[in-house]
Write a protein that holds these residues in place. Structure first.
Motif, mmCIF file in Angstrom:
data_model
loop_
_atom_site.group_PDB
_atom_site.id
_atom_site.type_symbol
_atom_site.label_atom_id
_atom_site.label_comp_id
_atom_site.label_asym_id
_atom_site.label_seq_id
_atom_site.Cartn_x
_atom_site.Cartn_y
_atom_site.Cartn_z
ATOM 1 N N MET A 46 9.873 11.373 -6.512
ATOM 2 C CA MET A 46 9.740 12.399 -7.547
ATOM 3 C C MET A 46 9.894 13.816 -7.006
ATOM 4 O O MET A 46 10.468 14.677 -7.675
ATOM 5 N N LEU A 47 9.360 14.057 -5.807
ATOM 6 C CA LEU A 47 9.395 15.411 -5.249
ATOM 7 C C LEU A 47 10.643 15.682 -4.423
ATOM 8 O O LEU A 47 11.089 16.823 -4.325
ATOM 9 N N HIS A 48 11.209 14.620 -3.846
ATOM 10 C CA HIS A 48 12.384 14.780 -2.985
ATOM 11 C C HIS A 48 13.433 13.730 -3.369
ATOM 12 O O HIS A 48 13.738 12.830 -2.580
ATOM 13 N N PRO A 49 13.958 13.806 -4.585
ATOM 14 C CA PRO A 49 14.866 12.758 -5.074
ATOM 15 C C PRO A 49 16.145 12.615 -4.267
ATOM 16 O O PRO A 49 16.789 11.565 -4.328
ATOM 17 N N ASP A 50 16.524 13.631 -3.498
ATOM 18 C CA ASP A 50 17.759 13.557 -2.712
ATOM 19 C C ASP A 50 17.528 13.014 -1.307
ATOM 20 O O ASP A 50 18.480 12.862 -0.536
ATOM 21 N N THR A 51 16.268 12.718 -0.975
ATOM 22 C CA THR A 51 15.951 12.180 0.350
ATOM 23 C C THR A 51 16.009 10.663 0.303
ATOM 24 O O THR A 51 15.317 10.046 -0.512
ATOM 25 N N ASP A 102 14.360 1.574 1.407
ATOM 26 C CA ASP A 102 15.614 1.185 0.769
ATOM 27 C C ASP A 102 16.726 1.077 1.805
ATOM 28 O O ASP A 102 17.571 0.178 1.753
ATOM 29 N N ARG A 103 16.721 1.993 2.782
ATOM 30 C CA ARG A 103 17.770 1.983 3.790
ATOM 31 C C ARG A 103 17.647 0.743 4.675
ATOM 32 O O ARG A 103 18.652 0.174 5.100
ATOM 33 N N ARG A 104 16.428 0.331 4.970
ATOM 34 C CA ARG A 104 16.262 -0.862 5.802
ATOM 35 C C ARG A 104 16.763 -2.101 5.067
ATOM 36 O O ARG A 104 17.241 -3.056 5.675
ATOM 37 N N ASP A 105 16.620 -2.103 3.722
ATOM 38 C CA ASP A 105 17.068 -3.252 2.935
ATOM 39 C C ASP A 105 18.582 -3.265 2.753
ATOM 40 O O ASP A 105 19.152 -4.268 2.361
ATOM 41 N N GLY A 129 0.766 -1.231 0.000
ATOM 42 C CA GLY A 129 0.000 0.000 0.000
ATOM 43 C C GLY A 129 0.800 1.284 0.000
ATOM 44 O O GLY A 129 0.206 2.364 0.024
ATOM 45 N N ASN A 130 2.147 1.215 -0.042
ATOM 46 C CA ASN A 130 2.920 2.469 0.040
ATOM 47 C C ASN A 130 3.449 2.925 -1.320
ATOM 48 O O ASN A 130 4.359 3.741 -1.405
ATOM 49 N N GLY A 131 2.864 2.413 -2.408
ATOM 50 C CA GLY A 131 3.352 2.775 -3.738
ATOM 51 C C GLY A 131 3.248 4.256 -4.037
ATOM 52 O O GLY A 131 4.189 4.859 -4.561
ATOM 53 N N LEU A 132 2.104 4.859 -3.721
ATOM 54 C CA LEU A 132 1.941 6.281 -4.000
ATOM 55 C C LEU A 132 2.930 7.110 -3.193
ATOM 56 O O LEU A 132 3.566 8.037 -3.731
ATOM 57 N N GLN A 133 3.085 6.799 -1.915
ATOM 58 C CA GLN A 133 4.027 7.561 -1.089
ATOM 59 C C GLN A 133 5.445 7.448 -1.624
ATOM 60 O O GLN A 133 6.191 8.438 -1.639
ATOM 61 N N ARG A 134 5.855 6.252 -2.052
ATOM 62 C CA ARG A 134 7.213 6.077 -2.587
ATOM 63 C C ARG A 134 7.387 6.878 -3.872
ATOM 64 O O ARG A 134 8.435 7.493 -4.090
ATOM 65 N N CYS A 135 6.368 6.863 -4.738
ATOM 66 C CA CYS A 135 6.461 7.631 -5.980
ATOM 67 C C CYS A 135 6.640 9.112 -5.691
ATOM 68 O O CYS A 135 7.529 9.766 -6.254
ATOM 69 N N LEU A 136 5.811 9.633 -4.799
ATOM 70 C CA LEU A 136 5.864 11.064 -4.524
ATOM 71 C C LEU A 136 7.151 11.454 -3.812
ATOM 72 O O LEU A 136 7.744 12.495 -4.105
ATOM 73 N N ARG A 137 7.616 10.607 -2.898
ATOM 74 C CA ARG A 137 8.871 10.907 -2.207
ATOM 75 C C ARG A 137 10.023 10.937 -3.205
ATOM 76 O O ARG A 137 10.879 11.835 -3.174
#
Length: 333
Positions: free
Chosen positions: A316-321, A326-329, A306-314
């Motif tokens: 696209m809008l904050h590419p340097d964050t 990903d960090r947990r993996d 269910g976090n697909g939209l949040q990942r896309c927006l993060r």
């Protein structure tokens, strides 16, 4: 010894595509694009699996077996899961051979698992894209400008192109599904048609017409993303204008505006306007994310359910964050 090493089909693929030059196989018996194009309408409509040279491609025998089971109605769900698994494992060549038959299952009102058949069709027409949610890559058919190889050594670009061409050839069969009573079929049909290699303007026109009367919010969002993906594949600049008009239109439902915002960001590299960022802050809520979560584009982007939209927006809008998932993996993060 790996069992593939003694398999004659696998050996032929390695010799042709790994040890040799794939360009020497263009148009020949190992070019799955040519083989799919040569399947006659009679064979497709009659489900004449024996007319298809399955044994030329890795896992062809198992794909034919699954299609035989599908035709007989025996363990349909298991068969489709097996084909989806081959796509997930980057082994699409033989699945591409099955696409014309899967389309006919998806368009048969008496068939079971219609949406699943269309889902396999759509996945065969896309390269591995799990977790891809950048502006440049979310809607792109990767491999447009470089070669990719499947785990068997087969040229994946050709597998995907064969499936996309098969969808384009059967566009007239698929288009009526945009009005199907089952919303899961409508979403799956839009996802499949978004991969068509031709007839983009006809498909977009049907999608836009359906959008005017569509009453299911998830389907509305899916139609917008499908329009954006077709525009990305076919370089349709007019759709960029259409997407902006959609996300800036306060009369449009929130899921249409959010999906149009995603589409616009994927179709242009222009800076994100403050108006768009504010819109997404307001409308891209948890509720909207859950509404859009069943869409295949969102499932491909998600790391957690269910976090697909949040990942896309993060992304696209904050590419340097850094992405928290990903960090947990990553044990070195």
């Amino acid at each position: 010894m790996n069992p593939w090493e003694s398999d004659r089909t696998y050996q032929a693929v390695v010799q042709a595509f790994v040890d040799g030059d794939p360009r020497d196989c263009m148009g020949g018996p190992l070019d799955v694009r040519a083989v799919v194009a040569d399947i006659s309408t009679q064979a497709k409509d009659g489900f004449l699996l024996e007319k298809v040279p399955w044994d030329r491609f890795p896992e062809g025998a198992s794909v034919r077996q699954e299609m035989e089971r599908l035709r007989s109605g025996d363990a349909v769900r298991g068969g489709l899961s097996g084909l989806m698994g081959l796509c997930a494992n980057d082994m699409r060549a033989a699945v591409a051979l099955a696409v014309p038959f899967l389309i006919r299952v998806g368009t048969d009102p008496e068939a079971s698992q219609r949406a699943q058949a269309l889902a396999v069709t759509a996945e065969a027409a896309r390269m591995q894209h799990q977790g891809v949610c950048t502006r440049a890559d979310m809607l792109r058919f990767r491999g447009e400008d470089e070669w990719f190889f499947e785990v068997t050594g087969y040229l994946q670009n050709w597998s995907v192109q064969a499936a996309r061409d098969a969808i384009a050839a059967d566009t007239d069969l698929l288009l009526p599904l945009v009005d199907d009573p089952d919303p899961t079929v409508r979403i799956a049909a839009a996802y499949a048609l978004a991969a068509a290699s031709a007839r983009a303007q006809t498909i977009v026109s049907v999608f836009q017409t359906r959008l005017l009367c569509e009453d299911d919010p998830a389907v509305r969002a899916g139609l917008v993303l499908a329009i954006a993906q077709l525009a990305r594949a076919h370089q349709d600049s007019n759709t960029v204008v259409w997407m902006r008009a959609c996300w800036s239109d306060h009369v449009q439902p929130r899921e249409v505006r959010v999906s149009a915002a995603l589409g616009w960001m994927c179709l242009t590299d222009l800076p994100v306007p403050d108006e768009l960022a504010a819109l997404l802050d307001h409308l891209a809520t948890h509720e909207t994310a859950q509404l859009m979560a069943p869409l295949p584009w969102m499932r491909a982007a998600e790391h957690a359910a269910g976090n697909g939209l949040q990942r896309c927006l993060r992304t696209m809008l904050h590419p340097d964050t850094p992405d928290a998932e990903d960090r947990r993996d990553d044990p070195w993060a």
